[in-house]
Design a protein around this motif. Structure first.
Motif, mmCIF file in Angstrom:
data_model
loop_
_atom_site.group_PDB
_atom_site.id
_atom_site.type_symbol
_atom_site.label_atom_id
_atom_site.label_comp_id
_atom_site.label_asym_id
_atom_site.label_seq_id
_atom_site.Cartn_x
_atom_site.Cartn_y
_atom_site.Cartn_z
ATOM 1 N N GLU A 46 19.872 40.001 -17.609
ATOM 2 C CA GLU A 46 20.069 38.860 -18.507
ATOM 3 C C GLU A 46 19.137 38.984 -19.713
ATOM 4 O O GLU A 46 18.026 39.504 -19.594
ATOM 5 C CB GLU A 46 19.775 37.533 -17.794
ATOM 6 C CG GLU A 46 20.582 37.257 -16.549
ATOM 7 C CD GLU A 46 19.887 37.687 -15.282
ATOM 8 O OE1 GLU A 46 20.209 37.165 -14.199
ATOM 9 O OE2 GLU A 46 18.981 38.556 -15.368
ATOM 10 N N CYS B 144 24.655 38.834 -20.147
ATOM 11 C CA CYS B 144 24.518 39.400 -18.804
ATOM 12 C C CYS B 144 25.170 40.778 -18.871
ATOM 13 O O CYS B 144 26.402 40.889 -18.913
ATOM 14 C CB CYS B 144 25.209 38.510 -17.786
ATOM 15 S SG CYS B 144 25.301 39.186 -16.118
ATOM 16 N N TRP C 136 27.131 32.111 -13.876
ATOM 17 C CA TRP C 136 25.815 31.779 -14.438
ATOM 18 C C TRP C 136 25.244 30.622 -13.618
ATOM 19 O O TRP C 136 25.940 29.624 -13.371
ATOM 20 C CB TRP C 136 25.915 31.362 -15.900
ATOM 21 C CG TRP C 136 26.040 32.495 -16.854
ATOM 22 C CD1 TRP C 136 27.182 32.968 -17.438
ATOM 23 C CD2 TRP C 136 24.983 33.310 -17.366
ATOM 24 N NE1 TRP C 136 26.895 34.011 -18.266
ATOM 25 C CE2 TRP C 136 25.549 34.253 -18.243
ATOM 26 C CE3 TRP C 136 23.593 33.335 -17.170
ATOM 27 C CZ2 TRP C 136 24.795 35.214 -18.921
ATOM 28 C CZ3 TRP C 136 22.849 34.286 -17.839
ATOM 29 C CH2 TRP C 136 23.453 35.210 -18.706
ATOM 30 N N ARG D 190 21.340 28.363 -12.882
ATOM 31 C CA ARG D 190 20.047 28.063 -13.477
ATOM 32 C C ARG D 190 19.158 27.345 -12.472
ATOM 33 O O ARG D 190 19.656 26.656 -11.573
ATOM 34 C CB ARG D 190 20.199 27.231 -14.746
ATOM 35 C CG ARG D 190 20.711 25.813 -14.528
ATOM 36 C CD ARG D 190 20.950 25.139 -15.868
ATOM 37 N NE ARG D 190 21.408 23.757 -15.704
ATOM 38 C CZ ARG D 190 21.798 22.985 -16.710
ATOM 39 N NH1 ARG D 190 21.775 23.456 -17.962
ATOM 40 N NH2 ARG D 190 22.186 21.743 -16.475
ATOM 41 N N GLN D 191 17.859 27.531 -12.656
ATOM 42 C CA GLN D 191 16.895 26.863 -11.804
ATOM 43 C C GLN D 191 15.803 26.255 -12.681
ATOM 44 O O GLN D 191 15.047 26.995 -13.329
ATOM 45 C CB GLN D 191 16.292 27.815 -10.772
ATOM 46 C CG GLN D 191 15.411 27.114 -9.764
ATOM 47 C CD GLN D 191 15.064 27.991 -8.579
ATOM 48 O OE1 GLN D 191 15.127 29.213 -8.645
ATOM 49 N NE2 GLN D 191 14.703 27.354 -7.468
ATOM 50 N N ARG E 111 18.349 25.959 -7.415
ATOM 51 C CA ARG E 111 19.249 26.651 -8.336
ATOM 52 C C ARG E 111 20.636 26.018 -8.268
ATOM 53 O O ARG E 111 21.117 25.680 -7.188
ATOM 54 C CB ARG E 111 19.309 28.135 -7.982
ATOM 55 C CG ARG E 111 20.000 28.982 -9.020
ATOM 56 C CD ARG E 111 19.562 30.448 -8.955
ATOM 57 N NE ARG E 111 19.753 31.062 -7.662
ATOM 58 C CZ ARG E 111 19.317 32.290 -7.350
ATOM 59 N NH1 ARG E 111 18.672 33.007 -8.256
ATOM 60 N NH2 ARG E 111 19.534 32.772 -6.160
ATOM 61 N N VAL F 145 15.331 28.685 -15.780
ATOM 62 C CA VAL F 145 15.583 30.118 -15.747
ATOM 63 C C VAL F 145 17.062 30.297 -15.433
ATOM 64 O O VAL F 145 17.569 29.715 -14.470
ATOM 65 C CB VAL F 145 14.716 30.823 -14.688
ATOM 66 C CG1 VAL F 145 15.056 32.318 -14.647
ATOM 67 C CG2 VAL F 145 13.239 30.637 -14.994
ATOM 68 N N TYR F 146 17.740 31.074 -16.264
ATOM 69 C CA TYR F 146 19.168 31.295 -16.110
ATOM 70 C C TYR F 146 19.417 32.670 -15.512
ATOM 71 O O TYR F 146 18.841 33.672 -15.963
ATOM 72 C CB TYR F 146 19.865 31.178 -17.461
ATOM 73 C CG TYR F 146 20.021 29.746 -17.913
ATOM 74 C CD1 TYR F 146 18.926 29.011 -18.345
ATOM 75 C CD2 TYR F 146 21.266 29.114 -17.898
ATOM 76 C CE1 TYR F 146 19.052 27.689 -18.738
ATOM 77 C CE2 TYR F 146 21.415 27.797 -18.297
ATOM 78 C CZ TYR F 146 20.299 27.088 -18.707
ATOM 79 O OH TYR F 146 20.442 25.784 -19.101
ATOM 80 N N TYR F 147 20.265 32.705 -14.497
ATOM 81 C CA TYR F 147 20.596 33.925 -13.786
ATOM 82 C C TYR F 147 22.109 34.171 -13.867
ATOM 83 O O TYR F 147 22.896 33.229 -13.849
ATOM 84 C CB TYR F 147 20.231 33.807 -12.306
ATOM 85 C CG TYR F 147 18.788 33.520 -12.016
ATOM 86 C CD1 TYR F 147 18.321 32.213 -11.955
ATOM 87 C CD2 TYR F 147 17.886 34.556 -11.770
ATOM 88 C CE1 TYR F 147 16.991 31.930 -11.670
ATOM 89 C CE2 TYR F 147 16.559 34.286 -11.478
ATOM 90 C CZ TYR F 147 16.125 32.980 -11.435
ATOM 91 O OH TYR F 147 14.810 32.710 -11.149
ATOM 92 N N TRP G 53 22.525 39.922 -8.180
ATOM 93 C CA TRP G 53 21.840 39.009 -9.092
ATOM 94 C C TRP G 53 20.971 39.749 -10.105
ATOM 95 O O TRP G 53 20.404 40.804 -9.795
ATOM 96 C CB TRP G 53 20.916 38.071 -8.310
ATOM 97 C CG TRP G 53 21.631 37.056 -7.503
ATOM 98 C CD1 TRP G 53 22.089 37.196 -6.223
ATOM 99 C CD2 TRP G 53 21.990 35.729 -7.900
ATOM 100 N NE1 TRP G 53 22.705 36.048 -5.799
ATOM 101 C CE2 TRP G 53 22.654 35.128 -6.808
ATOM 102 C CE3 TRP G 53 21.810 34.976 -9.061
ATOM 103 C CZ2 TRP G 53 23.141 33.817 -6.846
ATOM 104 C CZ3 TRP G 53 22.294 33.681 -9.105
ATOM 105 C CH2 TRP G 53 22.952 33.116 -8.001
ATOM 106 N N GLY H 123 16.901 37.063 -14.257
ATOM 107 C CA GLY H 123 16.810 35.791 -14.955
ATOM 108 C C GLY H 123 16.219 35.882 -16.344
ATOM 109 O O GLY H 123 15.495 36.827 -16.673
ATOM 110 N N THR H 124 16.532 34.875 -17.155
ATOM 111 C CA THR H 124 15.960 34.742 -18.488
ATOM 112 C C THR H 124 15.629 33.266 -18.698
ATOM 113 O O THR H 124 16.410 32.393 -18.326
ATOM 114 C CB THR H 124 16.927 35.267 -19.573
ATOM 115 O OG1 THR H 124 16.292 35.227 -20.851
ATOM 116 C CG2 THR H 124 18.219 34.468 -19.632
#
Length: 130
Positions: A6, A22, A36, A38-39, A45, A93-95, A120, A123-124
């Motif tokens: 990501e 991604c 997608w 996110r956490q 998440r 954080v986006y995965y 997976w 993350g970003t």
């Protein structure tokens, strides 16, 4: 080695935009459903959006509908998440996750939920703040 990477996260102001990418290494993304997730700090998440490999209509969490758009560029082996009208509550954080089998793809995309067979990325971080 199969990898998802990501990128595109960073700091944005409320109302601003970011585009997350991604990118796949070692396999072809167009045969996979991509989700997608996110956490946010202190939270579990959650699913944000998903696009399958059958050109079905993408799915979105209610919290991002009308603001986020998921898309593929098969030539670049990349899936994007365009995020507009960002809010502080989008900070997370986006995965991205990839699944190949039909059952897992349907589970991930229809329910925006994690499945055990996912690959997976790391993350970003997206921070929305003034």
């Amino acid at each position: 080695q199969l990898q998802l990477v990501e990128s595109g996260g960073g700091l944005a102001q409320p109302g601003g935009s970011l585009r997350l990418s991604c990118a796949a290494a070692g396999f072809t993304l167009n045969y996979y459903a991509i989700g997608w997730f996110r956490q946010a700090p202190g939270k579990e998440r959650e699913g944000v959006s998903c696009i399958d490999d059958n050109n079905s209509v993408p799915t979105y969490a209610d919290s991002v509908k009308g603001r986020f758009t998921i898309s593929r560029d098969n030539a670049k082996n990349t899936v994007y998440l365009q995020m507009n009208s960002l809010k502080p509550e989008d900070t997370a954080v986006y995965y991205c996750a990839a699944v190949h089998d039909a059952v897992s793809s349907q589970a991930m995309c229809n329910g925006l939920r994690e499945v055990n067979t996912s690959l997976w990325g790391k993350g970003t971080l997206v921070t929305v703040s003034s």
